[in-house]
Design a protein around this motif. Structure first.
Motif, mmCIF file in Angstrom:
data_model
loop_
_atom_site.group_PDB
_atom_site.id
_atom_site.type_symbol
_atom_site.label_atom_id
_atom_site.label_comp_id
_atom_site.label_asym_id
_atom_site.label_seq_id
_atom_site.Cartn_x
_atom_site.Cartn_y
_atom_site.Cartn_z
ATOM 1 N N THR A 66 0.838 -1.194 0.000
ATOM 2 C CA THR A 66 0.000 0.000 0.000
ATOM 3 C C THR A 66 0.871 1.241 0.000
ATOM 4 O OG1 THR A 66 -1.721 -1.162 1.252
ATOM 5 C CG2 THR A 66 -1.813 1.246 1.225
ATOM 6 N N VAL A 67 0.554 2.191 -0.882
ATOM 7 C CA VAL A 67 1.239 3.482 -0.883
ATOM 8 C C VAL A 67 0.208 4.562 -0.564
ATOM 9 C CG1 VAL A 67 3.056 2.762 -2.477
ATOM 10 C CG2 VAL A 67 0.964 3.770 -3.393
ATOM 11 N N GLY A 68 0.637 5.558 0.199
ATOM 12 C CA GLY A 68 -0.269 6.626 0.586
ATOM 13 C C GLY A 68 0.484 7.776 1.195
ATOM 14 N N SER A 69 -0.250 8.747 1.731
ATOM 15 C CA SER A 69 0.377 9.921 2.327
ATOM 16 C C SER A 69 -0.664 10.708 3.110
ATOM 17 C CB SER A 69 1.002 10.819 1.251
ATOM 18 O OG SER A 69 -0.004 11.547 0.562
ATOM 19 N N ILE A 70 -0.198 11.770 3.760
ATOM 20 C CA ILE A 70 -1.118 12.683 4.441
ATOM 21 C C ILE A 70 -1.554 13.817 3.516
ATOM 22 C CG2 ILE A 70 -0.177 12.179 6.731
ATOM 23 C CD1 ILE A 70 1.280 14.906 6.591
ATOM 24 N N SER A 71 -1.078 13.817 2.282
ATOM 25 C CA SER A 71 -1.250 14.983 1.413
ATOM 26 C C SER A 71 -2.698 15.308 1.108
ATOM 27 C CB SER A 71 -0.479 14.782 0.107
ATOM 28 O OG SER A 71 -1.012 13.703 -0.630
ATOM 29 N N LYS A 72 -3.535 14.302 0.843
ATOM 30 C CA LYS A 72 -4.903 14.557 0.392
ATOM 31 C C LYS A 72 -5.867 14.690 1.568
ATOM 32 C CE LYS A 72 -3.442 14.090 -3.839
ATOM 33 N NZ LYS A 72 -3.218 15.269 -4.685
ATOM 34 N N ARG A 73 -5.833 13.728 2.483
ATOM 35 C CA ARG A 73 -6.820 13.750 3.567
ATOM 36 C C ARG A 73 -6.576 14.925 4.514
ATOM 37 N NH1 ARG A 73 -8.645 9.250 8.092
ATOM 38 N NH2 ARG A 73 -10.843 9.867 8.068
ATOM 39 N N TRP A 74 -5.302 15.299 4.696
ATOM 40 C CA TRP A 74 -4.994 16.449 5.547
ATOM 41 C C TRP A 74 -4.736 17.726 4.744
ATOM 42 C CZ3 TRP A 74 -4.442 11.693 7.737
ATOM 43 C CH2 TRP A 74 -4.789 11.565 9.079
ATOM 44 N N LEU A 75 -4.834 17.649 3.392
ATOM 45 C CA LEU A 75 -4.743 18.825 2.523
ATOM 46 C C LEU A 75 -3.387 19.518 2.632
ATOM 47 C CD1 LEU A 75 -8.286 20.233 3.421
ATOM 48 C CD2 LEU A 75 -7.692 18.812 1.443
#
Length: 426
Positions: free
Chosen positions: A253-262
């Motif tokens: 799984t790849v992800g980040s805080i970029s979208k959900r935390w804007l």
């Protein structure tokens, strides 16, 4: 003093450096490169504000500001002076533990800190796993069409063969699993699944995710689950993490805080191994990830230090507010585009921040294709939209709706006027 190099020896033809063909202009397509070309077509004499419906960065709009909890966490980490040194290659242990706990809320098989590797945004997580997989001779990888072009660019850089399977607009952009089986062979190493969907705005059901996992097991390949838009859903289907199917086929799984935390500019992402059966470990994937991270740059340590507080203290009301705004914007987008004759929106977006719509250029007087449409729209209306050709679908458009609702209404109104002006005369 006599020159120690003769004329022949100092000739440029004998020098050993050469530009990588991959880096030559036009050798790869990215969202940034296409939007840069389109923005260059903006008419500077147009006094109206530029409406950006082509990118996925809502952070410049007042309604899409991050929570004060995140800002305070960064300030606290900086002032503590505990995070001024180098980070371990996999990331600071406290941050990895916090991310493991955060992601485990969506999983039946819980994660540990050993399953989590911190990266400079989700982009570096993609870079790491594709580089690791490219070490196998003649390897190929399966990407969705339409998809996120950064995957193709990275794969090309790593000499990893790309094969595309279609997402089906008539079936809510589900994966064409028959096509997946048809294009895979003994050299296929992985399939990429983006859920919630960028660029389509779809959200896969539990049943469909299960079928994807069963197909991956049948083919003997791992699943790369891009969940950078996790929980940004506002339709009938809830977000379900692909990691829940890791007992069927291994999942990275790849992800980040970029979208959900804007906060896309904070560049804090992760690569997570969902591997309850130890398949990735057995085949050396995890060791290769660790080795690769040893020669990479790390996320800023003060942001890593802030992660536990960001994840643990962000109030659910913040997330609900953002999802409510995205739902409102998705409704505006879908309802407005239904009134544009040359554009068809196959499904109402249920997640992420964008939607794919089909462009019928035969209804327009002097528009050649989707790229020509977007270039002329930018010039005449100061509205930027991403042409589908950048995402693998010619004569489609990706419309991003994560902007202020009033700006969205303005931009879609200009789009409608543009289409009316260029419509073929009956």
């Amino acid at each position: 003093m006599k020159n120690i190099l003769s004329t022949e020896e100092s000739s440029p033809q004998r020098w050993g450096f050469k530009v990588n063909d991959f880096m030559k202009k036009g050798s790869c397509v990215t969202v940034r490169s296409v939007l840069t070309d389109i923005q260059s077509n903006i008419n500077p004499a147009d006094s109206r504000s530029l409406i950006p419906l082509g990118h996925g960065d809502p952070s410049s709009f007042p309604c899409f500001q991050t929570t004060p909890v995140a800002v305070e966490a960064i300030e606290s980490a900086l002032r503590s002076s505990k995070f001024n040194g180098y980070s371990p290659a996999a990331g600071i242990l406290l941050a990895r533990k916090a991310i493991a706990g955060y992601l485990s809320k969506d999983l039946k098989d819980k994660l540990s800190s050993d399953d989590v590797f911190l990266t400079i945004g989700c982009s570096q997580a993609i870079e790491v796993i594709l580089s690791v997989l490219s070490s196998r001779p003649n390897a190929n990888i399966l990407f969705p069409r339409p998809g996120y072009p950064y995957y193709e660019a990275r794969a090309s850089h790593d000499h990893l063969e790309v094969r595309h399977f279609d997402l089906m607009p008539e079936k809510d952009w589900e994966v064409d699993l028959d096509a997946v089986e048809a294009i895979a062979d003994e050299n296929t190493v992985a399939i990429v699944i983006i859920n919630p969907g960028n660029p389509c705005g779809n959200v896969f059901t539990y049943q469909h995710l299960n079928r994807i996992a069963e197909t991956a097991r049948k083919l003997g390949i791992l699943i790369i689950a891009d969940e950078v838009y996790n929980h940004l859903v506002f339709g009938n289907n809830p977000f379900i993490s692909m990691g829940n199917f890791a007992s069927i086929a291994p999942v990275i799984t790849v992800g980040s805080i970029s979208k959900r935390w804007l906060v896309p500019g904070w560049r804090l992402g992760w690569l997570v191994t969902n591997d309850p059966q130890g398949i990735l470990k057995k085949h050396g994937i995890i060791d290769s990830i660790i080795d690769f991270l040893g020669i990479c740059s790390d996320p800023a340590t003060f942001i890593q230090g802030a992660i536990p507080q960001i994840l643990e203290r962000t109030n659910e009301d913040f997330f609900l507010k953002i999802v409510d705004i995205l739902r409102e914007c998705a409704n505006i987008c879908y309802d407005s585009l239904k009134n544009v004759p040359c554009i068809t929106c196959p499904t109402k977006p249920e997640g992420s921040m964008s939607v794919m719509v089909k462009l019928d250029v035969s209804m327009l007087e002097d528009i050649i294709d989707d790229m020509d449409f977007c270039m002329k729209l930018a010039k005449e209306e100061s509205v930027m939209i991403l042409p589908g050709v950048a995402l693998g679908l010619k004569n489609w458009l990706r419309v991003t709706f994560s902007i202020e609702p009033a700006c969205l209404v303005d931009g879609l109104g200009r789009l409608n006027e543009f289409c009316k002006r260029h419509a073929k005369k009956k």
